[in-house]
Design an enzyme around this catalytic site. Structure first.
Site, PDB file in Angstrom:
ATOM      1  N   HIS A 241       1.004  -1.241   0.193  1.00 28.09           N
ATOM      2  CA  HIS A 241      -0.323   0.083  -0.088  1.00 28.09           C
ATOM      3  C   HIS A 241       0.750   1.250  -0.003  1.00 28.09           C
ATOM      4  O   HIS A 241       1.633   1.378  -0.890  1.00 28.09           O
ATOM      5  CB  HIS A 241      -0.741  -0.097   1.414  1.00 28.09           C
ATOM      6  CG  HIS A 241      -1.996   1.069   1.195  1.00 28.09           C
ATOM      7  ND1 HIS A 241      -2.421   1.552   0.225  1.00 28.09           N
ATOM      8  CD2 HIS A 241      -3.142   1.142   2.280  1.00 28.09           C
ATOM      9  CE1 HIS A 241      -3.402   2.635   0.740  1.00 28.09           C
ATOM     10  NE2 HIS A 241      -3.793   2.081   1.998  1.00 28.09           N
ATOM     11  N   HIS A 280      -2.869  -2.705  -9.356  1.00 23.72           N
ATOM     12  CA  HIS A 280      -3.660  -2.079  -8.665  1.00 23.72           C
ATOM     13  C   HIS A 280      -5.025  -2.847  -8.530  1.00 23.72           C
ATOM     14  O   HIS A 280      -5.523  -3.408  -9.569  1.00 23.72           O
ATOM     15  CB  HIS A 280      -4.206  -0.521  -9.338  1.00 23.72           C
ATOM     16  CG  HIS A 280      -4.817   0.453  -8.273  1.00 23.72           C
ATOM     17  ND1 HIS A 280      -6.193   0.311  -7.772  1.00 23.72           N
ATOM     18  CD2 HIS A 280      -4.348   1.375  -7.372  1.00 23.72           C
ATOM     19  CE1 HIS A 280      -6.254   1.079  -6.921  1.00 23.72           C
ATOM     20  NE2 HIS A 280      -5.339   1.744  -6.745  1.00 23.72           N
ATOM     21  N   ASP A 336       2.226   4.971  -7.329  1.00 25.32           N
ATOM     22  CA  ASP A 336       3.528   5.377  -6.509  1.00 25.32           C
ATOM     23  C   ASP A 336       4.891   4.826  -7.434  1.00 25.32           C
ATOM     24  O   ASP A 336       5.699   5.054  -6.723  1.00 25.32           O
ATOM     25  CB  ASP A 336       3.537   3.784  -5.589  1.00 25.32           C
ATOM     26  CG  ASP A 336       2.621   4.178  -4.497  1.00 25.32           C
ATOM     27  OD1 ASP A 336       1.536   3.406  -3.935  1.00 25.32           O
ATOM     28  OD2 ASP A 336       2.752   5.285  -3.675  1.00 25.32           O
TER      29      ASP A 336
HETATM   30  C1  SDX Z   1      -1.575   1.949  -3.492  1.00 29.32           C
HETATM   31  O1  SDX Z   1      -6.225   0.561  -3.116  1.00 29.32           O
HETATM   32  C2  SDX Z   1      -5.926   1.745  -3.552  1.00 29.32           C
HETATM   33  O2  SDX Z   1      -6.815   2.476  -3.730  1.00 29.32           O
HETATM   34  C3  SDX Z   1      -4.483   2.114  -2.979  1.00 29.32           C
HETATM   35  C4  SDX Z   1      -3.875   3.089  -3.428  1.00 29.32           C
HETATM   36  C5  SDX Z   1      -4.396   4.489  -2.698  1.00 29.32           C
HETATM   37  O3  SDX Z   1      -4.558   5.597  -3.278  1.00 29.32           O
HETATM   38  O4  SDX Z   1      -4.864   3.998  -1.725  1.00 29.32           O
HETATM   39  O5  SDX Z   1      -4.121   3.500  -4.910  1.00 29.32           O
HETATM   40  C6  SDX Z   1      -2.379   3.339  -3.176  1.00 29.32           C
HETATM   41  O6  SDX Z   1      -1.666   1.196  -2.519  1.00 29.32           O
HETATM   42  C7  SDX Z   1      -1.195   1.630  -5.001  1.00 29.32           C
HETATM   43  C8  SDX Z   1      -0.613   0.321  -5.175  1.00 29.32           C
HETATM   44  C9  SDX Z   1       0.787   0.226  -4.654  1.00 29.32           C
HETATM   45  N1  SDX Z   1       1.428  -1.120  -4.267  1.00 29.32           N
HETATM   46  C10 SDX Z   1       2.168  -1.555  -5.139  1.00 29.32           C
HETATM   47  O7  SDX Z   1       2.464  -0.948  -6.035  1.00 29.32           O
HETATM   48  C11 SDX Z   1       2.767  -3.048  -4.949  1.00 29.32           C
HETATM   49  C12 SDX Z   1       2.735  -3.801  -6.137  1.00 29.32           C
HETATM   50  N2  SDX Z   1       1.432  -4.209  -6.550  1.00 29.32           N
HETATM   51  C13 SDX Z   1       0.781  -5.246  -6.245  1.00 29.32           C
HETATM   52  O8  SDX Z   1       1.299  -5.811  -4.833  1.00 29.32           O
HETATM   53  C14 SDX Z   1      -0.362  -5.256  -6.463  1.00 29.32           C
HETATM   54  O9  SDX Z   1      -0.805  -4.905  -7.973  1.00 29.32           O
HETATM   55  C15 SDX Z   1      -1.671  -4.815  -5.636  1.00 29.32           C
HETATM   56  C16 SDX Z   1      -1.443  -5.217  -4.177  1.00 29.32           C
HETATM   57  C17 SDX Z   1      -1.457  -3.217  -5.703  1.00 29.32           C
HETATM   58  C18 SDX Z   1      -2.944  -5.126  -6.066  1.00 29.32           C
HETATM   59  O10 SDX Z   1      -3.053  -6.419  -5.735  1.00 29.32           O
HETATM   60  P1  SDX Z   1      -4.214  -7.368  -6.204  1.00 29.32           P
HETATM   61  O11 SDX Z   1      -5.632  -6.563  -6.592  1.00 29.32           O
HETATM   62  O12 SDX Z   1      -4.660  -8.247  -4.884  1.00 29.32           O
HETATM   63  O13 SDX Z   1      -3.922  -8.199  -7.299  1.00 29.32           O
HETATM   64  P2  SDX Z   1      -3.486  -9.736  -7.235  1.00 29.32           P
HETATM   65  O14 SDX Z   1      -2.441  -9.800  -6.186  1.00 29.32           O
HETATM   66  O15 SDX Z   1      -4.653 -10.559  -7.251  1.00 29.32           O
HETATM   67  O16 SDX Z   1      -2.944  -9.777  -8.786  1.00 29.32           O
HETATM   68  C19 SDX Z   1      -3.615 -10.309  -9.872  1.00 29.32           C
HETATM   69  C20 SDX Z   1      -2.399 -10.925 -10.743  1.00 29.32           C
HETATM   70  C21 SDX Z   1      -1.589 -11.947  -9.814  1.00 29.32           C
HETATM   71  O17 SDX Z   1      -1.149 -12.666 -10.809  1.00 29.32           O
HETATM   72  P3  SDX Z   1      -1.881 -14.525 -10.948  1.00 29.32           P
HETATM   73  O18 SDX Z   1      -1.574 -14.943  -9.695  1.00 29.32           O
HETATM   74  O19 SDX Z   1      -3.242 -14.231 -11.244  1.00 29.32           O
HETATM   75  O20 SDX Z   1      -0.870 -15.094 -11.828  1.00 29.32           O
HETATM   76  O21 SDX Z   1      -1.449 -10.006 -11.092  1.00 29.32           O
HETATM   77  C22 SDX Z   1      -0.189 -10.363 -10.317  1.00 29.32           C
HETATM   78  C23 SDX Z   1      -0.340 -11.121  -9.418  1.00 29.32           C
HETATM   79  O22 SDX Z   1       0.660 -12.090  -9.032  1.00 29.32           O
HETATM   80  N3  SDX Z   1       0.321  -9.039 -10.007  1.00 29.32           N
HETATM   81  C24 SDX Z   1       1.856  -8.771 -10.116  1.00 29.32           C
HETATM   82  C25 SDX Z   1       1.925  -7.445  -9.520  1.00 29.32           C
HETATM   83  N4  SDX Z   1       0.495  -7.118  -9.107  1.00 29.32           N
HETATM   84  C26 SDX Z   1      -0.384  -8.032  -9.307  1.00 29.32           C
HETATM   85  N5  SDX Z   1       2.741  -9.390 -10.608  1.00 29.32           N
HETATM   86  C27 SDX Z   1       3.823  -8.809 -10.695  1.00 29.32           C
HETATM   87  N6  SDX Z   1       4.148  -7.549 -10.204  1.00 29.32           N
HETATM   88  C28 SDX Z   1       3.165  -6.887  -9.671  1.00 29.32           C
HETATM   89  N7  SDX Z   1       3.122  -5.594  -9.086  1.00 29.32           N
END
Ligand code: SDX
Length: 403
Positions: A241, A280, A336
């Site tokens: 986050h 996201h 971010d």
């Molecule tokens: C913020 O919610 C908000 O609004 C948050 C925010 C705000 O203003 O409050 O926008 C701010 O927190 C932005 C996000 C910052 N976090 C990151 O950048 C960390 C990296 N991102 C990931 O951890 C992830 O994308 C999340 C946590 C942001 C979202 O996770 P989800 O919605 O639970 O998605 P998921 O894990 O179910 O992913 C779906 C697929 C998966 O692959 P499969 O298992 O289906 O094969 O996408 C992949 C995930 O492995 N995936 C990624 C990835 N993010 C998702 N693979 C590689 N790198 C990534 N960053």
């Protein structure tokens, strides 16, 4: 299980309330605060004016804004109330740990966290007296957010805390509290002050993200807002986050040169590494804030010079955006991905970046908290159910008989 439905992991596609504050269309990449497109607010508004909009539902008139700004600055700029508390941390304490605890501490200092105030469901009465107390707590928390952040920054450097003179903007006062070293007539660089104010505005709210949900989950027990904000701050701290802006820079440093990007992406696909700043839960095309952050970065780099990590960031962005693995999963840069490059160029220490997310997000947390406190029919405590999948009924076995 009486017809209970398990919302998918992590509340996927689960609406917990109706809100009038922020609208996101994740497929179209739209973000609006109280109906105003984020692009227009970033161009024409300020963080504090947008704070008023998020909290009270309309853009303030000149006199309304003057009162709001005066109250926030008045309740925020003194540091005496938390001086001893902030200095009690080890010199190398993470500033998010200091900020999180300081919010909870404030409630006890001002006596507005005490049980007697809660006893009569103070916040849910919605009468003039309770609204006045709520507003004062809101002013204090928004004002204190910058002061406590600056104190956490200066604790580590063993520096004195400073109080900005009147006349500085909210963000200008913050930069004064951060950087002032006793030089005569200090004024922050206007381009950098504007850039930080735009970043604050972009981070002010984002509907039911993890930290806002935490504030409402905590606030639903009618605890004071200081404790609820401290809980939200703790949730934001995590690398999935608000901690992602710090994680992005650590990721770019570990990648090093642009030619190392392909190998890094291969490691990400093998789930050995995380591509921070990408993906996201809601945005499945693009995060509209990321374009504004990118433009703001170019403005900042004109003053500070380009960050050598920018080249690697752009190479990473380009490679990921045309890679089937990321396209299939609808992963695009989020807010971010570039914000950390700006904070780094402005000279903030790496572990301070999540603090720069938390400070403006206090506004959104409070807007949702106020909306919940004043909702029709009063506050219902948030108490979700579960589907039990554990052991069936069994009898106790004395320890001597266990194998
Ligand atoms: C913020 O919610 C908000 O609004 C948050 C925010 C705000 O203003 O409050 O926008 C701010 O927190 C932005 C996000 C910052 N976090 C990151 O950048 C960390 C990296 N991102 C990931 O951890 C992830 O994308 C999340 C946590 C942001 C979202 O996770 P989800 O919605 O639970 O998605 P998921 O894990 O179910 O992913 C779906 C697929 C998966 O692959 P499969 O298992 O289906 O094969 O996408 C992949 C995930 O492995 N995936 C990624 C990835 N993010 C998702 N693979 C590689 N790198 C990534 N960053």
């Amino acid at each position: 299980e009486k017809g209970l439905r398990v919302s998918d992991k992590g509340f996927l596609n689960t609406a917990v309330l109706r809100s009038e504050i922020t609208f996101i269309d994740g497929d179209a990449g739209i973000l609006r605060y109280r109906g105003y497109p984020i692009e227009q607010l970033a161009l024409h508004s300020s963080h504090l004016e947008t704070a008023y909009l998020l909290l009270y539902g309309s853009l303030p008139t000149k006199s309304q804004f003057k009162v709001f700004e005066t109250e926030v600055l008045h309740h925020g700029v003194t540091h005496a109330d938390a001086e001893q508390f902030c200095r009690s941390f080890r010199y190398d304490a993470h500033p998010m740990a200091i900020l999180t605890s300081a919010f909870a501490y404030l409630g006890s200092y001002y006596g507005e966290a005490n049980p007697s105030l809660q006893g009569q469901n103070l916040y849910t009465r919605g009468n003039a007296a309770s609204l006045e107390i709520m507003d004062k707590q809101i002013y204090r928390l928004i004002g204190k957010a910058t002061t406590l952040a600056a104190m956490a920054y200066r604790v580590r450097q063993g520096r004195e805390f400073v109080t900005p003179p009147t006349g500085f903007s909210y963000t200008g006062s913050f930069l004064y509290q951060m950087d002032h070293l006793g030089e005569e007539n200090y004024t922050p660089n206007p381009v950098l002050e504007k850039a930080l104010d735009v970043l604050f505005l972009l981070h002010a709210d984002h509907e039911m993200n993890a930290s806002s949900t935490t504030v409402l989950q905590t606030g639903s027990s009618l605890v004071d807002p200081y404790s609820a904000i401290a809980a939200g701050c703790a949730s934001l701290y995590g690398p999935l986050h608000g901690g992602a802006n710090e994680a992005v820079i650590r990721m770019l440093i570990s990648i090093g040169k642009p030619e190392n990007v392909p190998a890094f992406l291969e490691a990400v696909k093998k789930r050995e590494k995380v591509l921070s700043g990408f993906g996201h839960r809601v945005y499945k095309t693009s995060d509209p804030r990321s374009f504004i952050v990118r433009k703001t970065a170019d403005e900042v780099f004109k003053i500070t010079g380009k960050d050598e990590l920018l080249e690697t960031a752009m190479a990473l962005h380009a490679a990921a955006m045309k890679d089937e693995y990321f396209i299939k999963r609808k992963l695009a840069p989020n807010v971010d991905f570039c914000s950390g490059l700006i904070y780094r160029a402005m000279g903030f220490p790496l572990d301070f970046f999540p603090v720069l997310f938390a400070v403006p997000r206090v506004v959104g947390w409070l807007a949702h908290w106020r909306q919940m406190m004043l909702q029709e029919g009063g506050v219902k405590i948030w108490r979700p159910r579960q589907i039990y999948v554990g052991a069936g009924k069994r009898d106790y076995v004395p320890i001597d008989e266990r194998v």
